[in-house]
Design a protein around this motif. Sequence first.
Motif, mmCIF file in Angstrom:
data_model
loop_
_atom_site.group_PDB
_atom_site.id
_atom_site.type_symbol
_atom_site.label_atom_id
_atom_site.label_comp_id
_atom_site.label_asym_id
_atom_site.label_seq_id
_atom_site.Cartn_x
_atom_site.Cartn_y
_atom_site.Cartn_z
ATOM 1 N N PHE A 352 0.628 -1.290 0.013
ATOM 2 C CA PHE A 352 0.324 0.219 0.153
ATOM 3 C C PHE A 352 0.747 1.348 -0.410
ATOM 4 O O PHE A 352 0.546 2.015 -1.074
ATOM 5 C CB PHE A 352 -1.186 0.330 1.372
ATOM 6 C CG PHE A 352 -2.318 1.366 1.514
ATOM 7 C CD1 PHE A 352 -3.256 1.063 0.097
ATOM 8 C CD2 PHE A 352 -1.651 2.408 2.015
ATOM 9 C CE1 PHE A 352 -4.043 2.169 0.175
ATOM 10 C CE2 PHE A 352 -2.428 2.980 2.304
ATOM 11 C CZ PHE A 352 -3.327 3.636 1.098
ATOM 12 N N LEU A 353 1.461 1.519 0.910
ATOM 13 C CA LEU A 353 2.779 2.636 1.277
ATOM 14 C C LEU A 353 4.068 2.335 -0.071
ATOM 15 O O LEU A 353 4.036 3.661 -0.530
ATOM 16 C CB LEU A 353 3.575 2.156 2.421
ATOM 17 C CG LEU A 353 2.078 3.129 3.658
ATOM 18 C CD1 LEU A 353 3.544 2.605 5.143
ATOM 19 C CD2 LEU A 353 2.000 4.347 3.547
ATOM 20 N N THR A 354 4.085 1.824 -0.683
ATOM 21 C CA THR A 354 5.450 1.255 -1.497
ATOM 22 C C THR A 354 4.135 1.686 -2.763
ATOM 23 O O THR A 354 5.218 3.402 -3.215
ATOM 24 C CB THR A 354 5.508 0.328 -1.808
ATOM 25 O OG1 THR A 354 6.144 -0.578 -0.445
ATOM 26 C CG2 THR A 354 6.857 -0.226 -2.575
ATOM 27 N N LYS A 355 3.017 1.550 -3.265
ATOM 28 C CA LYS A 355 2.757 2.028 -4.519
ATOM 29 C C LYS A 355 2.130 3.825 -4.376
ATOM 30 O O LYS A 355 2.185 4.729 -4.979
ATOM 31 C CB LYS A 355 1.243 1.921 -4.940
ATOM 32 C CG LYS A 355 1.176 -0.535 -5.144
ATOM 33 C CD LYS A 355 0.395 -0.685 -5.396
ATOM 34 C CE LYS A 355 -0.384 -1.138 -4.659
ATOM 35 N NZ LYS A 355 -1.912 -1.710 -5.013
ATOM 36 N N LEU A 356 1.930 4.132 -2.641
ATOM 37 C CA LEU A 356 1.803 5.712 -2.439
ATOM 38 C C LEU A 356 2.803 6.607 -3.496
ATOM 39 O O LEU A 356 3.179 8.078 -4.014
ATOM 40 C CB LEU A 356 1.359 5.766 -1.681
ATOM 41 C CG LEU A 356 -0.073 5.234 -0.844
ATOM 42 C CD1 LEU A 356 -0.694 6.061 0.017
ATOM 43 C CD2 LEU A 356 -1.328 5.985 -2.367
ATOM 44 N N GLY A 357 4.440 5.702 -2.515
ATOM 45 C CA GLY A 357 5.618 6.763 -2.953
ATOM 46 C C GLY A 357 5.604 7.026 -4.288
ATOM 47 O O GLY A 357 6.457 7.212 -4.716
ATOM 48 N N ALA A 358 5.740 5.617 -4.843
ATOM 49 C CA ALA A 358 6.112 4.906 -6.142
ATOM 50 C C ALA A 358 5.800 6.052 -7.095
ATOM 51 O O ALA A 358 5.481 6.607 -7.738
ATOM 52 C CB ALA A 358 6.473 4.274 -6.304
ATOM 53 N N SER A 359 4.125 6.411 -6.755
ATOM 54 C CA SER A 359 3.012 7.240 -7.299
ATOM 55 C C SER A 359 3.540 8.357 -7.177
ATOM 56 O O SER A 359 3.962 9.563 -8.778
ATOM 57 C CB SER A 359 1.955 6.815 -7.828
ATOM 58 O OG SER A 359 1.129 5.857 -7.231
ATOM 59 N N SER A 360 3.913 8.757 -6.355
ATOM 60 C CA SER A 360 4.489 10.038 -6.244
ATOM 61 C C SER A 360 5.828 10.981 -7.426
ATOM 62 O O SER A 360 5.743 11.495 -7.959
ATOM 63 C CB SER A 360 4.569 11.392 -4.411
ATOM 64 O OG SER A 360 5.287 11.480 -4.639
ATOM 65 N N MET A 361 5.990 9.835 -7.212
ATOM 66 C CA MET A 361 7.644 9.485 -7.749
ATOM 67 C C MET A 361 7.622 10.266 -8.907
ATOM 68 O O MET A 361 8.007 10.736 -9.924
ATOM 69 C CB MET A 361 8.562 8.455 -7.251
ATOM 70 C CG MET A 361 9.979 7.939 -7.660
ATOM 71 S SD MET A 361 10.401 7.215 -7.979
ATOM 72 C CE MET A 361 9.938 6.521 -9.664
ATOM 73 N N TYR A 362 6.633 8.683 -9.955
ATOM 74 C CA TYR A 362 6.440 8.606 -11.078
ATOM 75 C C TYR A 362 5.535 10.430 -11.885
ATOM 76 O O TYR A 362 6.300 10.543 -12.587
ATOM 77 C CB TYR A 362 5.501 8.147 -11.291
ATOM 78 C CG TYR A 362 5.714 6.279 -11.291
ATOM 79 C CD1 TYR A 362 7.335 6.139 -12.280
ATOM 80 C CD2 TYR A 362 5.511 5.501 -10.580
ATOM 81 C CE1 TYR A 362 7.952 4.763 -12.629
ATOM 82 C CE2 TYR A 362 5.971 4.592 -10.733
ATOM 83 C CZ TYR A 362 7.229 3.991 -11.145
ATOM 84 O OH TYR A 362 7.643 2.761 -11.655
ATOM 85 N N LEU A 363 5.247 10.871 -10.604
ATOM 86 C CA LEU A 363 4.573 12.116 -11.103
ATOM 87 C C LEU A 363 5.074 12.887 -11.008
ATOM 88 O O LEU A 363 5.228 14.448 -11.781
ATOM 89 C CB LEU A 363 3.284 12.544 -10.263
ATOM 90 C CG LEU A 363 2.692 13.646 -10.382
ATOM 91 C CD1 LEU A 363 2.243 14.262 -12.033
ATOM 92 C CD2 LEU A 363 1.856 14.157 -9.833
ATOM 93 N N LYS A 364 6.713 13.053 -10.377
ATOM 94 C CA LYS A 364 7.223 14.101 -10.560
ATOM 95 C C LYS A 364 8.256 14.397 -11.048
ATOM 96 O O LYS A 364 8.525 14.651 -11.496
ATOM 97 C CB LYS A 364 7.971 14.142 -8.707
ATOM 98 C CG LYS A 364 7.386 14.627 -7.700
ATOM 99 C CD LYS A 364 7.838 14.111 -6.335
ATOM 100 C CE LYS A 364 6.585 15.141 -5.281
ATOM 101 N NZ LYS A 364 7.119 14.538 -3.897
#
Length: 770
Positions: A352-364
């Motif tokens: 759960f947290l890994t996907k939230l962090g990765a999604s944030s990274m891809y957008l940035k």
Amino acid sequence: MQNSEEYEKLINNLSENNFNLLVKEYIKEYYETNELHISNGPYDGGMDLVFFKKEREQKRNIQITVQKTRIEEKLFEDVQKSMDNVDSYNYLSKLDFYISSSISQNKKQKYVRRAEIDFGIDLKIIDAKKLAGNMDEFPSIRETLKKIYQFNEKESIFSVTKQNKVLFNVLSTGEDSAKIKRHLIHTYILTSLFEKPNLSLDDLHKEIMRSVTVELDKESLFQEVNYLKSKKSIEGKENFSLSEDYQEKLNELLELNNIQEKDLTIKIDEVLNKKELDVDPKMISRKLIDMYVEHFQFEIEEFESSEDSFANSTKRIFNEIVSLLHKSGIENKLDSENLAKDILNVTSTNDFLTKLGASSMYLKLYNSEQLEDFINNTRRRVCLDTQILLRLLCVLHKPITSDHSLKAVYNFHKIAANTELQLDIFTSDDYVEEVAAHIQKGLKIYNYIKLPIFDKVGKTRNVFYNFYRELLSMEETPSSNFRDFIENELLGIKVPDEFDLNFVNVTSRRLIRLFENLDYEVISPQFYENYEEIKKKFEIDLSFKHQIRSGKAIKHDVRTALYMSDEQNHFDFEESIFLEPYIITWDFQFYHLRNIIRDNYKQYKPWFVYTPHNFIEKIQLGSFKIKPESINETILSILESDYNSSSNNRTFIDVISTIFNKENVGELKLAQKFANIEEGYIEEQEDKENFKFISSEESPLTTVLSMLISHYNDPETKYSMAEFTELCENDSKADILIKIITESIEKIKDRTLEKEKLFEQVNELLENAA
């Protein structure tokens, strides 16, 4: 089935009652019956579940377990029970073995064959992987998991929108990394409509532009909407919504993420409830999200990263969690830190947290126009420094360890060997020499640590000796002594005596062959014209940061950094391409060294600095394959911050083995006095209330001796390390030298020590001894 790995992890974590329920519902659907009951227990007669068809018992052996250890032993106990049921009650010679763990295909084949040959039982193993893979065919599996993890938005401790929950899952369905930028826009169109259906083009554009800062005009957006309409993902003319099929697909993804969120919420609550703390779980959850988002920020800012911006940001958020726990009723700071780590550990099997962090990274990455550079398949040229090589030798011998650093290097080696990316891995003969010296030092330590005078002070940071001790404790080595382990298990050759001047040369030659057998190139860095200037700047930088490092280590690191900065060293003349240069290290000083070169010498090119964990993540993230356990390992390793210890903190026995160069060190007057001082310090600390000895702490004596070692290892000092060693081994000078050192220890305690004065006093002794 898509996302089956994530469901597999959820099944892995089920309690006994919940796994029994899952199996029960699965068997109902599989055998089309409602007539069944769970009967497992110590007197179940080998039957954990009994089912009937038309009121007639089906004589089929069924066993259910959530056991995580000694699985083979448990399995064949059940196989034996099944054979007894066949002989005594005319049961079918079959066993259905349901287990919440995941068993490899090789082990399944081995167990099935043994059950058939030795017991005459047709064994069928239904593990977590099998159940997760059967979800599409048997919907009861998903429905039961939804029932177990009943999700209530009001009960959740995480404040996350529907869009953000499914964002990563939708993004990771892209097949062509070359079209990643377009696919990310598609992801935001689809997830925006999932969050808010029936949007006009204007409203959809506004929704997307809340997240995407790169210019996206409405005409381009309209073209992408039409493309998604052609793919039957979207429908509508003036207002747009998801198609029925795609809506159902995202609903299933949302269900998965809700289940993962609920699972994580339960686990965090369980950890907190053990201590009966008065703390709001939502405050903890917000910090965890911050930590994961911050962690992935490293990928975007790598070239600007330093010890402060990378490790310290993670530590800062972790300390905020520790502070929350401390204020909630935990008095001891170490207990607060351990509880915070327990909370982090529950995230290691949940995406759960890994996907939230990765999604944030891809957008940035997209917003900073770096996404296509990040998601690429270019060849990489990868340098391994000494700390990586030390641990690589250990895990190549046996990848059995509880040590985070050893596990990280093993995972790096495994992924690097199996990735589709082309990696040209190399190291330098400088670093191979350091590995050989570390082996030599380990053998010295082994001799010293056995001596009675060092009985209570015998802790070491030597990687090989500690690995040997761990294997010994697990009965995983046949070697009865450390030298046998080095020669027979690690190197495969006899090495000279540890006090032999030729030890490093002989051992280095063997190490080079071992590394070359792995297809690792061993290079010899040349001296560059700017070497002396850069070395001086680096020494000043280290001094400013109070970093202790030998002259030889500085020399090796500067030579490597200049080699990395020379673009010609990374050019493939056959293919006429430049390779991306990386150094894999735990030494954060490489960030500063790289920046010294980059900021002052424009003819040199930048290069990447990655820890083993971060490099693994980069490979995984580049293909949208992320593993929460590896992210968790990274964060824990940063928090424990033990990997940079080779540069700064040392143990007493490590320092002693550096100073003295005699086998009979126990007879030396100064060594005995050092041992008495260190033993007194340890006893003094143990007497203190609530004291817990932490291996990373450095005693005042060790600090003083480390200063002297660093000083006399500097080639620019008047006297050499060999001369200082000779002084320490001279019994007639021991009383004077111990007086200087004990005075310095007292000054360290009241923070009045002047290093230059200490060096002057010892230099005077050296001059008189000459």
